[in-house]
Design a protein around this motif. Structure first.
Motif, PDB file in Angstrom:
ATOM      1  N   TYR A  11       0.901  -1.177   0.034  1.00  0.00           N
ATOM      2  CA  TYR A  11      -0.025  -0.034  -0.011  1.00  0.00           C
ATOM      3  C   TYR A  11       0.934   1.103  -0.089  1.00  0.00           C
ATOM      4  O   TYR A  11       0.538   2.149  -0.490  1.00  0.00           O
TER       5      TYR A  11
ATOM      6  N   LYS B 225      10.007  -5.099  -0.890  1.00  0.00           N
ATOM      7  CA  LYS B 225       9.282  -3.871  -1.186  1.00  0.00           C
ATOM      8  C   LYS B 225       9.974  -2.923  -0.334  1.00  0.00           C
ATOM      9  O   LYS B 225      10.338  -1.599  -1.076  1.00  0.00           O
ATOM     10  N   ILE B 226       9.698  -2.841   0.796  1.00  0.00           N
ATOM     11  CA  ILE B 226      10.213  -1.861   1.753  1.00  0.00           C
ATOM     12  C   ILE B 226      11.531  -2.033   1.906  1.00  0.00           C
ATOM     13  O   ILE B 226      12.155  -0.776   1.987  1.00  0.00           O
TER      14      ILE B 226
ATOM     15  N   ASP C 191      19.180 -11.401   2.212  1.00  0.00           N
ATOM     16  CA  ASP C 191      17.915 -12.002   2.049  1.00  0.00           C
ATOM     17  C   ASP C 191      17.949 -13.548   1.247  1.00  0.00           C
ATOM     18  O   ASP C 191      18.719 -13.796   0.360  1.00  0.00           O
TER      19      ASP C 191
ATOM     20  N   THR D 175      11.055  -2.135  11.805  1.00  0.00           N
ATOM     21  CA  THR D 175       9.747  -1.652  11.693  1.00  0.00           C
ATOM     22  C   THR D 175       8.842  -2.962  10.846  1.00  0.00           C
ATOM     23  O   THR D 175       7.678  -2.653  10.325  1.00  0.00           O
TER      24      THR D 175
ATOM     25  N   ASP E 199       9.234   0.195  15.689  1.00  0.00           N
ATOM     26  CA  ASP E 199       7.875   0.579  15.843  1.00  0.00           C
ATOM     27  C   ASP E 199       7.062  -0.574  15.943  1.00  0.00           C
ATOM     28  O   ASP E 199       5.695  -0.471  15.801  1.00  0.00           O
TER      29      ASP E 199
ATOM     30  N   PHE F 162       2.921   2.580   8.886  1.00  0.00           N
ATOM     31  CA  PHE F 162       2.362   2.363   7.630  1.00  0.00           C
ATOM     32  C   PHE F 162       1.497   3.795   7.598  1.00  0.00           C
ATOM     33  O   PHE F 162       0.767   4.028   6.465  1.00  0.00           O
TER      34      PHE F 162
HETATM   35  P1  NAI Z   1       8.108  -8.222   0.830  1.00  0.00           P
HETATM   36  O1  NAI Z   1       7.343  -9.631   0.762  1.00  0.00           O
HETATM   37  O2  NAI Z   1       8.144  -7.351  -0.453  1.00  0.00           O
HETATM   38  O3  NAI Z   1       9.766  -8.551   1.407  1.00  0.00           O
HETATM   39  C1  NAI Z   1      10.021  -9.139   2.327  1.00  0.00           C
HETATM   40  C2  NAI Z   1      11.380  -9.857   1.939  1.00  0.00           C
HETATM   41  O4  NAI Z   1      11.958 -10.533   2.948  1.00  0.00           O
HETATM   42  C3  NAI Z   1      11.671 -10.598   0.621  1.00  0.00           C
HETATM   43  O5  NAI Z   1      12.383 -10.138  -0.226  1.00  0.00           O
HETATM   44  C4  NAI Z   1      12.135 -11.988   1.199  1.00  0.00           C
HETATM   45  O6  NAI Z   1      12.594 -12.955   0.303  1.00  0.00           O
HETATM   46  C5  NAI Z   1      12.504 -11.774   2.528  1.00  0.00           C
HETATM   47  N1  NAI Z   1      12.685 -12.586   3.397  1.00  0.00           N
HETATM   48  C6  NAI Z   1      12.144 -13.715   3.857  1.00  0.00           C
HETATM   49  N2  NAI Z   1      12.668 -14.531   4.678  1.00  0.00           N
HETATM   50  C7  NAI Z   1      13.865 -13.956   5.073  1.00  0.00           C
HETATM   51  C8  NAI Z   1      14.908 -14.192   5.983  1.00  0.00           C
HETATM   52  N3  NAI Z   1      14.716 -15.329   6.683  1.00  0.00           N
HETATM   53  N4  NAI Z   1      15.647 -13.381   6.087  1.00  0.00           N
HETATM   54  C9  NAI Z   1      15.835 -12.448   5.503  1.00  0.00           C
HETATM   55  N5  NAI Z   1      14.858 -12.028   4.543  1.00  0.00           N
HETATM   56  C10 NAI Z   1      13.842 -12.775   4.266  1.00  0.00           C
HETATM   57  O7  NAI Z   1       7.585  -7.418   2.058  1.00  0.00           O
HETATM   58  P2  NAI Z   1       7.365  -5.973   2.331  1.00  0.00           P
HETATM   59  O8  NAI Z   1       6.244  -5.276   1.834  1.00  0.00           O
HETATM   60  O9  NAI Z   1       8.791  -5.360   2.070  1.00  0.00           O
HETATM   61  O10 NAI Z   1       7.218  -5.968   3.935  1.00  0.00           O
HETATM   62  C11 NAI Z   1       8.141  -6.359   4.705  1.00  0.00           C
HETATM   63  C12 NAI Z   1       7.637  -6.560   6.047  1.00  0.00           C
HETATM   64  O11 NAI Z   1       7.181  -5.145   6.931  1.00  0.00           O
HETATM   65  C13 NAI Z   1       6.177  -7.364   6.307  1.00  0.00           C
HETATM   66  O12 NAI Z   1       6.322  -8.721   6.420  1.00  0.00           O
HETATM   67  C14 NAI Z   1       5.558  -6.719   7.543  1.00  0.00           C
HETATM   68  O13 NAI Z   1       5.683  -7.588   8.693  1.00  0.00           O
HETATM   69  C15 NAI Z   1       6.254  -5.350   7.839  1.00  0.00           C
HETATM   70  N6  NAI Z   1       5.344  -4.199   7.582  1.00  0.00           N
HETATM   71  C16 NAI Z   1       5.322  -3.270   8.670  1.00  0.00           C
HETATM   72  C17 NAI Z   1       4.521  -2.251   8.579  1.00  0.00           C
HETATM   73  C18 NAI Z   1       4.408  -1.091   9.840  1.00  0.00           C
HETATM   74  O14 NAI Z   1       3.366  -0.534   9.923  1.00  0.00           O
HETATM   75  N7  NAI Z   1       5.368  -1.330  10.716  1.00  0.00           N
HETATM   76  C19 NAI Z   1       3.619  -2.075   7.477  1.00  0.00           C
HETATM   77  C20 NAI Z   1       3.656  -3.028   6.347  1.00  0.00           C
HETATM   78  C21 NAI Z   1       4.749  -4.068   6.362  1.00  0.00           C
END
Ligand code: NAI
Length: 344
Positions: free
Chosen positions: A100, A154-155, A174, A229, A255, A295
């Protein structure tokens, strides 16, 4: 018009969902309580419920929802570690908002780092009291420091670019490294040894639960800063507290917290906090805690409302569910989703 119900409602959610609901021909009944075994009965009469990160969507909750006729759980977030997919499988579809605003979260991670390092939170309070002393406010240049990014989805990728803009050296870990992204990938142990700052951007899974623990911390540089975060349980909080007390960790920007469910998003200022680990962590001068707010930008809230309502509309129209996640695909296993866009 189809009707859905909405748990753990906050005023800022309502603003964006109210503005967009007509576009999707959906009416919404808002409930303040979180979704869990004690509140799931409130969904009786609704086929679809909207839920959030700290709702307790365990086996009991899912069974009650199913008995009451619920067939869709629309998570208004990206993460889904709080859903018992095994119980939901072939009973209730689960959809989410895969992206998002990755910018919102990555920018918040940097905001926390800048605030903690340059002591902005302390300076703000001081100057309001006409205390213009600089004692105790010294930080360090980010330029030239090494940041270790765990998870380059993504993040994580956006955080990498922000850090590069500050002239930092970026290393990353990663298990699924990106090709041609200009990112220097290293093993996790090496990242821990080399980084001055470590930022977590991976999901919470069985593999990543407590990935930052006393063994990993022992590999890290003295005075390392940790930013989380992502999800609280990526860090063993008791080990973090010990490392902060020993001054092994020089600063923590949090966070999220592993036991945040009953606390975050609520005003607990008149409550005696029973969680001694959190209370002690928050009392540290070199820790900043925000209440899972990374977020919280206008763009993110708009996109969350838009995608969640679109997910619900797809369900009511009997279409494939573009953003469905299930027992199988949540673990990276093949599921029929690729063929007909629904997991079952
Ligand atoms: P994403 O799915 O795009 O990226 C996650 C990455 O982590 C992927 O590249 C994946 O290969 C990698 N990954 C998986 N297992 C791993 C491991 N054991 N060691 C290292 N990397 C590993 O997810 P996105 O959108 O980047 O979000 C990341 C996290 O951020 C979410 O899972 C969620 O928990 C958190 N988040 C927190 C928010 C907040 O308000 N604080 C809001 C949105 C997301």
């Amino acid at each position: 018009m189809n009707k859905i119900c909405f748990f753990d409602t906050k005023p800022y959610d309502k603003t964006y969902f109210e503005a967009l609901k007509a576009k999707y021909d959906i009416d919404i009944e808002y409930f303040e309580p979180k979704l869990g075994p004690k509140t799931a009965f409130m969904a009786k009469g609704f086929e679809a419920v909207v839920a959030f990160v700290n709702d307790n969507i365990n086996q009991e909750t899912i069974d009650i929802l199913y008995e009451n006729g619920v067939r869709l759980i629309a998570m208004r977030c990206a993460g889904y570690n709080n859903v018992d997919f095994k119980t939901a499988y072939k009973k209730i579809h689960v959809v989410r908002v895969p992206a998002y605003s990755p910018y919102a979260v990555a920018e918040h991670a940097m905001a926390l780092l800048l605030t903690l390092n340059r002591k902005i939170h302390r300076a703000y309070v001081r100057t309001r009291d006409f205390n213009f002393s600089l004692n105790g406010l010294m930080g360090f240049d980010l330029h030239g420091k090494t940041v270790g990014v765990i998870g380059t989805g993504k993040i994580g990728q956006i955080f990498v670019n922000i850090c590069k803009g500050f002239g930092m050296r970026v290393i990353a870990y990663d298990p699924y490294p990106l090709k041609d992204a200009g990112i220097e990938y290293v093993k996790l142990n090496e990242l821990c040894r080399e980084a001055d700052i470590i930022s977590l951007h991976c999901p919470l899974t069985k593999d990543t639960f407590h990935m930052i623990n006393k063994d990993m911390i022992s590999l890290m540089k003295d005075g390392v800063y940790i930013i989380n975060t992502s999800r609280g349980a990526l860090i063993n909080s008791e080990d973090l507290l010990e490392a902060l007390k020993d001054e092994k960790i020089g600063g923590a920007c949090l966070d999220v917290y592993e036991e945040e469910t009953e606390l975050f998003y609520e005003d607990m200022s008149y409550t005696v906090i029973k969680d001694d680990v959190l209370a002690r962590i928050i009392s540290m001068p070199n820790v900043i805690v925000t209440s899972h707010q990374a977020f919280l930008t206008k763009e993110a809230l708009y996109n969350i409302a838009e995608t969640t309502l679109s997910n619900c509309r797809e369900y009511f129209d009997g279409k494939g569910l573009t953003n469905e996640v299930c027992y199988k695909c949540s673990k990276g296993e093949p599921c029929p989703k690729g063929k007909n866009k629904s997991c079952f």
